[in-house]
Write an enzyme that holds these catalytic residues in place. Structure first.
Site, PDB file in Angstrom:
ATOM      1  N   ASP A 227     120.113  -3.079 -57.103  1.00 50.35           N
ATOM      2  CA  ASP A 227     121.198  -3.101 -58.086  1.00 50.35           C
ATOM      3  C   ASP A 227     121.316  -1.695 -58.667  1.00 50.35           C
ATOM      4  O   ASP A 227     120.424  -1.231 -59.379  1.00 50.35           O
ATOM      5  CB  ASP A 227     120.839  -4.133 -59.167  1.00 50.35           C
ATOM      6  CG  ASP A 227     121.931  -4.297 -60.211  1.00 50.35           C
ATOM      7  OD1 ASP A 227     122.746  -3.363 -60.365  1.00 50.35           O
ATOM      8  OD2 ASP A 227     121.949  -5.341 -60.888  1.00 50.35           O
TER       9      ASP A 227
ATOM     10  N   ASN B 144     127.750   2.429 -71.701  1.00 53.19           N
ATOM     11  CA  ASN B 144     127.349   2.785 -70.336  1.00 53.19           C
ATOM     12  C   ASN B 144     128.421   3.664 -69.678  1.00 53.19           C
ATOM     13  O   ASN B 144     128.440   3.819 -68.467  1.00 53.19           O
ATOM     14  CB  ASN B 144     127.156   1.527 -69.489  1.00 53.19           C
ATOM     15  CG  ASN B 144     126.106   0.614 -70.075  1.00 53.19           C
ATOM     16  OD1 ASN B 144     125.064   1.078 -70.521  1.00 53.19           O
ATOM     17  ND2 ASN B 144     126.385  -0.679 -70.100  1.00 53.19           N
TER      18      ASN B 144
ATOM     19  N   HIS C 220     117.678  -7.890 -63.872  1.00 49.90           N
ATOM     20  CA  HIS C 220     118.750  -8.284 -64.799  1.00 49.90           C
ATOM     21  C   HIS C 220     118.993  -9.797 -64.839  1.00 49.90           C
ATOM     22  O   HIS C 220     118.790 -10.504 -63.844  1.00 49.90           O
ATOM     23  CB  HIS C 220     120.038  -7.576 -64.355  1.00 49.90           C
ATOM     24  CG  HIS C 220     121.134  -7.625 -65.366  1.00 49.90           C
ATOM     25  ND1 HIS C 220     122.215  -8.467 -65.248  1.00 49.90           N
ATOM     26  CD2 HIS C 220     121.306  -6.945 -66.517  1.00 49.90           C
ATOM     27  CE1 HIS C 220     123.021  -8.279 -66.270  1.00 49.90           C
ATOM     28  NE2 HIS C 220     122.494  -7.363 -67.062  1.00 49.90           N
TER      29      HIS C 220
ATOM     30  N   SER D 173     118.018  -0.935 -66.764  1.00 51.55           N
ATOM     31  CA  SER D 173     119.032  -0.810 -67.808  1.00 51.55           C
ATOM     32  C   SER D 173     118.458  -0.676 -69.204  1.00 51.55           C
ATOM     33  O   SER D 173     119.100  -0.125 -70.086  1.00 51.55           O
ATOM     34  CB  SER D 173     119.974  -2.011 -67.764  1.00 51.55           C
ATOM     35  OG  SER D 173     119.245  -3.217 -67.878  1.00 51.55           O
TER      36      SER D 173
ATOM     37  N   LYS E  76     130.500   0.807 -65.573  1.00 49.75           N
ATOM     38  CA  LYS E  76     129.596   1.717 -66.294  1.00 49.75           C
ATOM     39  C   LYS E  76     130.082   3.146 -66.026  1.00 49.75           C
ATOM     40  O   LYS E  76     131.124   3.509 -66.535  1.00 49.75           O
ATOM     41  CB  LYS E  76     128.159   1.400 -65.909  1.00 49.75           C
ATOM     42  CG  LYS E  76     127.856  -0.106 -66.234  1.00 49.75           C
ATOM     43  CD  LYS E  76     126.454  -0.516 -65.965  1.00 49.75           C
ATOM     44  CE  LYS E  76     126.273  -2.030 -65.928  1.00 49.75           C
ATOM     45  NZ  LYS E  76     126.468  -2.723 -67.181  1.00 49.75           N
TER      46      LYS E  76
ATOM     47  N   HIS F 179     123.261   1.156 -63.064  1.00 48.31           N
ATOM     48  CA  HIS F 179     123.182   2.293 -63.988  1.00 48.31           C
ATOM     49  C   HIS F 179     122.996   3.629 -63.273  1.00 48.31           C
ATOM     50  O   HIS F 179     122.852   4.659 -63.921  1.00 48.31           O
ATOM     51  CB  HIS F 179     122.068   2.053 -65.011  1.00 48.31           C
ATOM     52  CG  HIS F 179     122.373   0.879 -65.877  1.00 48.31           C
ATOM     53  ND1 HIS F 179     123.109   0.985 -67.036  1.00 48.31           N
ATOM     54  CD2 HIS F 179     122.123  -0.446 -65.714  1.00 48.31           C
ATOM     55  CE1 HIS F 179     123.262  -0.217 -67.571  1.00 48.31           C
ATOM     56  NE2 HIS F 179     122.678  -1.104 -66.784  1.00 48.31           N
TER      57      HIS F 179
ATOM     58  N   GLU G  16     116.233  -3.102 -59.433  1.00 41.17           N
ATOM     59  CA  GLU G  16     117.299  -2.214 -59.909  1.00 41.17           C
ATOM     60  C   GLU G  16     116.855  -0.797 -59.581  1.00 41.17           C
ATOM     61  O   GLU G  16     115.658  -0.497 -59.662  1.00 41.17           O
ATOM     62  CB  GLU G  16     117.480  -2.353 -61.426  1.00 41.17           C
ATOM     63  CG  GLU G  16     118.067  -3.687 -61.838  1.00 41.17           C
ATOM     64  CD  GLU G  16     118.093  -3.893 -63.351  1.00 41.17           C
ATOM     65  OE1 GLU G  16     118.195  -2.911 -64.104  1.00 41.17           O
ATOM     66  OE2 GLU G  16     118.003  -5.054 -63.768  1.00 41.17           O
TER      67      GLU G  16
HETATM   68  C1  PLP Z   1     121.381  -4.010 -63.916  1.00 43.16           C
HETATM   69  C2  PLP Z   1     122.670  -4.716 -64.142  1.00 43.16           C
HETATM   70  N1  PLP Z   1     123.167  -5.517 -63.176  1.00 43.16           N
HETATM   71  C3  PLP Z   1     124.318  -6.190 -63.334  1.00 43.16           C
HETATM   72  C4  PLP Z   1     125.039  -6.082 -64.505  1.00 43.16           C
HETATM   73  C5  PLP Z   1     126.293  -6.873 -64.648  1.00 43.16           C
HETATM   74  O1  PLP Z   1     127.387  -6.058 -64.393  1.00 43.16           O
HETATM   75  P1  PLP Z   1     128.770  -6.327 -65.136  1.00 43.16           P
HETATM   76  O2  PLP Z   1     128.612  -5.774 -66.522  1.00 43.16           O
HETATM   77  O3  PLP Z   1     129.783  -5.612 -64.312  1.00 43.16           O
HETATM   78  O4  PLP Z   1     128.984  -7.804 -65.151  1.00 43.16           O
HETATM   79  C6  PLP Z   1     124.582  -5.246 -65.525  1.00 43.16           C
HETATM   80  C7  PLP Z   1     125.362  -5.074 -66.763  1.00 43.16           C
HETATM   81  O5  PLP Z   1     125.074  -5.530 -67.804  1.00 43.16           O
HETATM   82  C8  PLP Z   1     123.358  -4.566 -65.358  1.00 43.16           C
HETATM   83  O6  PLP Z   1     122.852  -3.798 -66.327  1.00 43.16           O
END
Ligand code: PLP
Length: 380
Positions: free
Chosen positions: A200, A38, A125, A175, A233, A203, A171
């Site tokens: 969120d 990422n 997520h 992702s 990321k 990405h 999101e």
């Molecule tokens: C959409 C989404 N939210 C939250 C996270 C979690 O973030 P982090 O990797 O900083 O714990 C991720 C990562 O995997 C993600 O893809």
């Protein structure tokens, strides 16, 4: 003596069941050309961030915080980052967490109250799910990217006597699918139902928006919007910034257990994230170059019948778990780091290759990867 019972027998059986379903996972060392990370803007291993880290250390910013934010762990660098992030993302306040997972866990467990409803996208997520499980609000999934399904869920709940606040959780860029949420429609929906919209931006941050602020930045500033910007990321660091009204920050500082009962993130990392935000804002050519690479990949992949997702995350849905992993293994053997993604990370029957385009690759790498993909799909 009879043999002692194995305290891990259930765990062994579970792993065997996963293996039988071609879903057992194992850690693999990183190898091959990067189509899996990422690190969209190639900042993680950049000279720019290495230099910024050295500068921060030379200034005496400590590596460790030494405690939770509410005790001795609060450092001027945390506060400087949060003030900077609030300006950058155009919100009243921001709060820094050690990971996006922790931020989502704190947010979803703490803000929605008993008597509230969270309507979340079906593909949200895992960290949001875990936060919701810890919280007290009711929750329901709405069909992916379907504002009407969100509205119907709200109306059903209200008709059934639901009287609390509604929280809409999505999101901005998914992702595992690389597609975007209909944010403008969801914002209208949130306004219509006096709801809070949680976006969120994991990405999207760094990649989209005039200075890398993400996709929600295109919405007019609003008091009912909370955004999450992960720093591991495109920003090439680690941690996450939760941005929104000042009350959100204040409430999480007072009530957010993952925030309160956890050692504060490294002050040096807070410094580094601030530098990363500045680098991204000052060098929009990084995101522009990425967009060019994505267009190139889309054109080449179209020849294999693979539809564009409209972003740097391009899923190649294979369906069958074992075939997905065979194709991934063939590509890895050819020197391309492409990973197979299986349920439960993605819905049953949609195992896929997740191809991520980053500035760690060139158009030539993409051409070679597409040729290898074509051969592997034919052979597997
Ligand atoms: C959409 C989404 N939210 C939250 C996270 C979690 O973030 P982090 O990797 O900083 O714990 C991720 C990562 O995997 C993600 O893809």
């Amino acid at each position: 003596m009879p043999p002692r019972p194995d305290p891990f027998h259930a765990h062994r059986a579970d792993l065997e069941a996963l293996a039988a379903a071609d879903r057992r996972r194992a850690l693999a060392p990183r190898a091959g050309i990067d189509f899996a990370s990422n690190d969209y803007l190639a900042l993680a291993g950049s000279y720019a961030l290495a230099e910024a880290l050295a500068q921060g250390a030379a200034r005496g910013i400590p590596a460790g915080s030494g405690g939770s934010r509410l005790l001795r762990g609060n450092h001027a660098e945390h506060e400087a980052l949060e003030a900077h992030a609030a300006r950058h993302y155009g919100t009243e306040a921001a709060l820094f967490f050690p990971t996006g997972f922790a931020a989502n866990a704190a947010l979803f467990a703490t803000l929605p109250q008993r008597g509230d409803l969270i309507v979340h996208d079906a593909l949200i997520h895992a960290s949001a799910h875990d936060g919701m499980k810890l919280g007290r609000a009711e929750r329901t999934a709405a069909a992916h990217n379907d504002p009407q399904a969100f509205e119907e869920a709200i109306l059903r709940w209200r008709a059934g006597g639901g009287g609390g606040t509604v929280w809409i959780a999505v999101e901005s860029l998914y992702s595992m699918d690389g597609d975007r949420a209909p944010l403008a429609d969801l914002a209208v929906l949130a306004d219509r139902h006096d709801a809070v919209l949680i976006v969120d931006e994991a990405h999207a941050t760094g990649v989209y928006g005039p200075a890398g602020q993400g996709l929600a930045h295109a919405l007019a500033p609003r008091a009912n919007l909370i955004t999450l910007h992960t720093c591991g990321k495109a920003l090439g660091c680690e941690g996450a910034l939760l941005c929104g009204p000042a009350i959100v920050r204040d409430f999480l500082v007072n009530r957010g257990r993952p925030f309160i009962f956890s050692t504060a993130p490294s002050p040096l990392m807070a410094w580094l994230v601030r530098q990363a935000l500045e680098i991204v804002a000052e060098q929009p050519e990084r995101a522009a170059r990425l967009s060019g690479l994505v267009r190139h990949a889309e054109k080449r992949l179209a020849a294999l019948g693979i539809a564009p997702s409209g972003s740097q995350i391009i899923p190649v849905v294979i369906g069958d778990n074992a075939r997905t992993m065979r194709i991934a293994a063939m590509l890895q053997a050819e020197g391309f780091d492409i990973r197979g993604i299986r349920p439960p990370t993605v819905p049953q029957g949609t195992a896929r290759l997740r191809i991520a385009i980053t500035l760690n690759v060139s158009t030539r790498d993409i051409d070679a990867m597409v040729d290898a993909l074509s051969a592997a799909m034919a052979a597997a």
